[in-house]
Design an enzyme around this catalytic site. Structure first.
Site, PDB file in Angstrom:
ATOM      1  N   GLY A   1       0.831  -1.213   0.000  1.00 52.49           N
ATOM      2  CA  GLY A   1       0.000   0.000   0.000  1.00 52.49           C
ATOM      3  C   GLY A   1       0.854   1.246   0.000  1.00 52.49           C
TER       4      GLY A   1
ATOM      5  N   GLY B   1       2.610   3.791   1.381  1.00 53.22           N
ATOM      6  CA  GLY B   1       3.123   4.112   2.707  1.00 53.22           C
ATOM      7  C   GLY B   1       3.763   5.483   2.776  1.00 53.22           C
TER       8      GLY B   1
ATOM      9  CE  LYS C   1       8.514   7.324  -4.894  1.00 51.43           C
ATOM     10  NZ  LYS C   1       8.974   6.667  -6.127  1.00 51.43           N
TER      11      LYS C   1
ATOM     12  N   GLY D   1       7.123   7.675   6.012  1.00 45.82           N
ATOM     13  CA  GLY D   1       6.257   8.256   4.989  1.00 45.82           C
ATOM     14  C   GLY D   1       6.909   9.363   4.181  1.00 45.82           C
TER      15      GLY D   1
ATOM     16  NE  ARG E   1       4.359   7.955  -8.457  1.00 47.41           N
ATOM     17  CZ  ARG E   1       4.750   6.825  -7.868  1.00 47.41           C
ATOM     18  NH1 ARG E   1       5.884   6.258  -8.192  1.00 47.41           N
ATOM     19  NH2 ARG E   1       4.017   6.267  -6.929  1.00 47.41           N
TER      20      ARG E   1
ATOM     21  NE  ARG F   1       0.757   0.889  -6.879  1.00 48.17           N
ATOM     22  CZ  ARG F   1       1.862   1.593  -6.691  1.00 48.17           C
ATOM     23  NH1 ARG F   1       3.023   0.996  -6.727  1.00 48.17           N
ATOM     24  NH2 ARG F   1       1.804   2.877  -6.441  1.00 48.17           N
TER      25      ARG F   1
ATOM     26  CG  ASP G   1       5.318  -3.377  -4.931  1.00 46.51           C
ATOM     27  OD1 ASP G   1       6.024  -4.383  -5.082  1.00 46.51           O
ATOM     28  OD2 ASP G   1       5.761  -2.307  -4.472  1.00 46.51           O
TER      29      ASP G   1
HETATM   30  P1  AMP Z   1       8.960   1.078  -3.070  1.00 45.85           P
HETATM   31  O1  AMP Z   1      10.251   0.431  -2.788  1.00 45.85           O
HETATM   32  O2  AMP Z   1       9.040   2.577  -3.179  1.00 45.85           O
HETATM   33  O3  AMP Z   1       8.225   0.463  -4.200  1.00 45.85           O
HETATM   34  O4  AMP Z   1       8.074   0.852  -1.764  1.00 45.85           O
HETATM   35  C1  AMP Z   1       7.690  -0.428  -1.323  1.00 45.85           C
HETATM   36  C2  AMP Z   1       6.711  -0.270  -0.178  1.00 45.85           C
HETATM   37  O5  AMP Z   1       7.327   0.385   0.933  1.00 45.85           O
HETATM   38  C3  AMP Z   1       5.490   0.576  -0.501  1.00 45.85           C
HETATM   39  O6  AMP Z   1       4.397   0.046   0.215  1.00 45.85           O
HETATM   40  C4  AMP Z   1       5.880   1.926   0.010  1.00 45.85           C
HETATM   41  O7  AMP Z   1       4.768   2.735   0.276  1.00 45.85           O
HETATM   42  C5  AMP Z   1       6.622   1.571   1.270  1.00 45.85           C
HETATM   43  N1  AMP Z   1       7.581   2.610   1.667  1.00 45.85           N
HETATM   44  C6  AMP Z   1       8.711   2.944   1.029  1.00 45.85           C
HETATM   45  N2  AMP Z   1       9.338   3.946   1.669  1.00 45.85           N
HETATM   46  C7  AMP Z   1       8.583   4.272   2.735  1.00 45.85           C
HETATM   47  C8  AMP Z   1       8.683   5.227   3.791  1.00 45.85           C
HETATM   48  N3  AMP Z   1       9.707   6.067   3.873  1.00 45.85           N
HETATM   49  N4  AMP Z   1       7.705   5.251   4.709  1.00 45.85           N
HETATM   50  C9  AMP Z   1       6.661   4.418   4.633  1.00 45.85           C
HETATM   51  N5  AMP Z   1       6.502   3.491   3.683  1.00 45.85           N
HETATM   52  C10 AMP Z   1       7.452   3.410   2.735  1.00 45.85           C
HETATM   53 MG    MG Z   2       6.607   0.697  -5.121  1.00 45.57          MG
END
Ligand code: AMP
Ligand code: MG
Length: 489
Positions: free
Chosen positions: A91, A93, A114, A127, A177, A184, A254
């Site tokens: 989800g 995050g 983002k 986040g 973005r 996805r 994802d």
């Molecule tokens: P990504 O590697 O950007 O595709 O992220 C994979 C998952 O980790 C997704 O669910 C993102 O929302 C979550 N995520 C990545 N970075 C963060 C962050 N700094 N805080 C919270 N969730 C994160």
């Molecule tokens: Mg991702």
């Protein structure tokens, strides 16, 4: 009247009309002092947005997540996904979907932030996002667009005035973005795992309407057709990545869209020296997402998509599997056909011969053996200037070159047309890692965005072969440490 009525926002929120299991409505998580550092006028204009107004503080407050544009309905999307082969609930995050901007020409684009703060899907994360990785996504996604590769775009980067804690303290930033959607493979996996069959069906119908409106909703097996259509787009997309030497870095399910656009630029990078084993991401220790593995991983991801659609494809599971299998099996052939067509074009070849695959494989084998630069080899072909590298000086290459020239003779098109075909398909420049790092370094540590602006300018016309681009074709100085990228989380 709201105060942003002059911004050009024209939101619809079709995703928010899906069953509530697919998202969580979100409040904003305001930041200290949003400041605009990069703005994409071309994207703003194509979205029908008022560039000037958006760049004033009222607009920047929206791009920084401190104010909601009128008509927007911020939400975090629910999705799951296979991360390096392991299934997890994920989800948004650290992202928010503000809504869908309907452009003056009637097109629909997700507008998302983002780095916008915590959501119920944040798990342990803060986040937030750091400035460097957000600028990186901006540069690479815009370069990909200019290369003619379907991708999300970047409207703006705003610094938050806050620092975030990673290995060191880093400046925080938010990227706006723009994407055809953020549906996805993982959205469907989420639905198959946790939603009802009815909800899964609503999601699938939504995806068809939004991305594949040609699929007939009234007859035939529309979910099988959806699978087929997504497979075709993904096969095409990954062939395009391979043809320019792009390595996504995290092809988790994802991060694979239903629209067939590239999204989620994390540890991605372009390959310099041709080697199928190339991996840049520090977290990809097994090389699962190495350059040469991207095509089969694309097929693997499609198989996960197919699994999530099974209940819709047929009531009898065995029957559903048989039907889906017949579609999935086409992936390698379709991928190869796309790749081969692209490779022929890179070599100035219009027509098809049985032996073309062999000719191309021989070239790639030599390129690997002589550690040739991927982009510059094809650039040299385009400029008809094959000299001065170990590859070009080798006897083996000279033999290959004769075969290639003989092959080019065996087509009706003129030499000039063949050269033009190469010109249109071999970028003169790509965002080389050392130049991207140089631009990020200047921006992040000195607040100097000129290096990045100049790079973006050069990358905006990768097939132009201008004199100004020349400096960006140079290779990095040899180093003992291989280039590494980090996820930026
Ligand atoms: P990504 O590697 O950007 O595709 O992220 C994979 C998952 O980790 C997704 O669910 C993102 O929302 C979550 N995520 C990545 N970075 C963060 C962050 N700094 N805080 C919270 N969730 C994160
Ligand atoms: Mg991702």
């Amino acid at each position: 009247m709201t105060k942003d009525n002059n911004m050009g926002w024209n939101f619809d929120n079709s995703y928010a009309r899906l069953p509530s299991i697919f998202y969580s409505h979100q409040q904003l998580n305001p930041v200290q002092s949003p400041q605009l550092v990069v703005f994409n006028e071309a994207v703003a204009n194509s979205l029908g947005l008022n560039s000037a107004a958006l760049q004033r503080q009222e607009g920047v407050d929206m791009l920084g997540g401190n104010d909601i544009p009128s008509g927007a309905l911020p939400l975090a999307q629910a999705y799951a996904g296979h991360q390096f082969g392991h299934f997890n609930m994920l989800g948004d995050g650290r992202a928010l979907l503000l809504g869908e901007q309907i452009t003056p020409s009637g097109r629909r684009y997700d507008i998302g932030l983002k780095g916008s703060g915590r959501t119920p899907f944040s798990r342990g994360g803060d986040g937030r996002a750091a400035l460097g990785p957000m600028l990186r996504e901006y540069i690479i996604s815009e370069a990909m667009h200019a290369l003619g590769i379907p991708t999300s775009r970047s409207l703006a980067v705003v610094t938050t005035g806050e620092t975030i804690q990673r290995e060191t303290e880093l400046p925080g930033a938010i990227l706006t973005r723009v994407a055809s959607s953020h549906l996805r493979v993982g959205t469907f996996q989420f639905a198959a795992q946790w939603a009802s069959k009815e909800e899964l069906q609503i999601l699938a119908d939504y995806a068809i309407e939004r991305h594949y409106p040609k699929i007939d909703m009234t007859q035939g097996n529309r979910y099988l057709q959806l699978l087929q259509a997504v497979l075709e787009r993904q096969a095409k997309l990954i062939a395009k990545w391979q043809l320019v030497g792009f390595i996504h870095g995290v092809m988790n399910t994802d991060n694979m869209t239903i629209s067939g656009e590239t999204i989620d630029y994390g540890p991605c990078a372009f390959m310099d020296t041709y080697n199928p084993a190339t991996v840049f991401s520090s977290i990809d220790r097994q090389g699962r997402y190495a350059y040469g593995n991207q095509p089969p991983i694309g097929g693997w991801n499609i198989a996960r998509f197919a699994e999530s659609l099974l209940p819709l494809i047929h009531d009898n599971e065995e029957e559903a599997v048989t039907l889906a299998q017949a579609v999935i099996e086409q992936y390698p052939r379709l991928y190869n056909a796309n790749w081969l067509t692209g490779m022929r074009a890179k070599l100035g070849i219009f027509n098809e011969e049985q032996q073309d695959g062999k000719l191309i494989d021989e070239l790639l084998t030599l390129m690997e053996q002589y550690e040739a630069d991927y982009t510059n080899t094809f650039r040299a072909f385009t400029l008809n200037n094959c000299q001065g590298t170990p590859l070009f000086d080798s006897t083996a290459f000279k033999q290959w070159y004769e075969q290639w020239q003989a092959r080019r003779q065996r087509q009706e098109e003129s030499e000039a047309a063949s050269q033009q075909l190469m010109h249109d398909n071999n970028p003169a420049i790509i965002p080389r890692n050392h130049r991207v790092e140089e631009a990020l370094e200047a921006a992040v540590t000195q607040g100097d965005y000129q290096v990045m602006d100049k790079l973006l300018q050069a990358l905006s016309q990768p097939y132009a072969y201008t004199a100004e681009q020349e400096e960006y074709t140079k290779l990095p100085a040899p180093t003992d440490c291989p280039y590494q990228t980090f996820c930026g989380t």
